[in-house]
Write a protein that holds these residues in place. Structure first.
Motif, PDB file in Angstrom:
ATOM      1  N   ILE A  80       0.761   4.140  -2.930  1.00  0.00           N
ATOM      2  CA  ILE A  80       0.544   5.568  -2.680  1.00  0.00           C
ATOM      3  C   ILE A  80       1.674   6.393  -3.267  1.00  0.00           C
ATOM      4  O   ILE A  80       1.437   7.444  -3.876  1.00  0.00           O
ATOM      5  CB  ILE A  80       0.372   5.841  -1.170  1.00  0.00           C
ATOM      6  N   SER A  89       0.814   8.918  -6.193  1.00  0.00           N
ATOM      7  CA  SER A  89       0.979  10.329  -5.860  1.00  0.00           C
ATOM      8  C   SER A  89       2.002  11.015  -6.756  1.00  0.00           C
ATOM      9  O   SER A  89       1.790  12.164  -7.176  1.00  0.00           O
ATOM     10  CB  SER A  89       1.360  10.475  -4.385  1.00  0.00           C
ATOM     11  N   TRP A 120      -8.454   8.357  -4.341  1.00  0.00           N
ATOM     12  CA  TRP A 120      -7.617   7.212  -4.717  1.00  0.00           C
ATOM     13  C   TRP A 120      -6.414   7.112  -3.792  1.00  0.00           C
ATOM     14  O   TRP A 120      -5.447   6.456  -4.101  1.00  0.00           O
ATOM     15  CB  TRP A 120      -7.177   7.345  -6.184  1.00  0.00           C
ATOM     16  N   ASP A 121      -6.456   7.782  -2.648  1.00  0.00           N
ATOM     17  CA  ASP A 121      -5.401   7.775  -1.621  1.00  0.00           C
ATOM     18  C   ASP A 121      -4.190   8.617  -1.982  1.00  0.00           C
ATOM     19  O   ASP A 121      -3.082   8.338  -1.529  1.00  0.00           O
ATOM     20  CB  ASP A 121      -4.962   6.354  -1.254  1.00  0.00           C
ATOM     21  N   HIS A 139       0.829  -1.212   0.000  1.00  0.00           N
ATOM     22  CA  HIS A 139       0.000   0.000   0.000  1.00  0.00           C
ATOM     23  C   HIS A 139       0.862   1.260   0.000  1.00  0.00           C
ATOM     24  O   HIS A 139       0.552   2.216  -0.716  1.00  0.00           O
ATOM     25  CB  HIS A 139      -0.954   0.002   1.189  1.00  0.00           C
ATOM     26  N   GLN A 141      -7.531  12.502  -3.769  1.00  0.00           N
ATOM     27  CA  GLN A 141      -7.504  11.844  -2.463  1.00  0.00           C
ATOM     28  C   GLN A 141      -8.469  10.660  -2.400  1.00  0.00           C
ATOM     29  O   GLN A 141      -8.293   9.768  -1.575  1.00  0.00           O
ATOM     30  CB  GLN A 141      -7.816  12.849  -1.356  1.00  0.00           C
TER      31      GLN A 141
END
Length: 115
Positions: free
Chosen positions: A48, A52, A77-78, A44, A75
């Protein structure tokens, strides 16, 4: 005395020339998320990071007036800001996790071995 009737909207009129194309941006976020997921190895933290960084690249192509809204949507989608990503990397380093967010000794890329 004469009166002039004015039709004024109850909400301010937005100039849509400078509005973010939300459906297109969501499509970009979805494509970036799919790509990030394919290369993250189920980590994870690494997902990210990949997502990002790609979002950061895409958002720079938008007019500056649209960037905050675009990042807010991302955000979903993290998406993490550079400061948030650095905080995660610092925590990982302090707690013996590699840059992929995997405990040292278990990362399949060999992050904890000397090359």
């Amino acid at each position: 005395m004469s009166t002039i009737a004015c039709d004024t909207p109850s909400q301010p009129v937005r100039d849509t020339r400078f509005a973010l194309d939300e459906p297109a941006w969501r499509g970009t976020c979805e494509a970036v998320a799919t790509d990030a997921m394919k290369g993250c190895g189920l980590s994870h933290d690494y997902y990210i990071e990949r997502l990002s960084l790609a979002i950061d690249t895409h958002v720079l192509q938008l007019p500056e007036s649209q960037r905050a809204q675009a990042l807010q949507i991302a955000q979903e989608w993290d998406y993490a800001t550079p400061a948030q990503r650095q905080e995660t990397q610092d925590w990982n380093a302090e707690h013996c996790y590699c840059t992929h967010g995997i405990e040292l000794g278990y990362c399949p890329t060999g992050c904890d071995t000397d090359h």
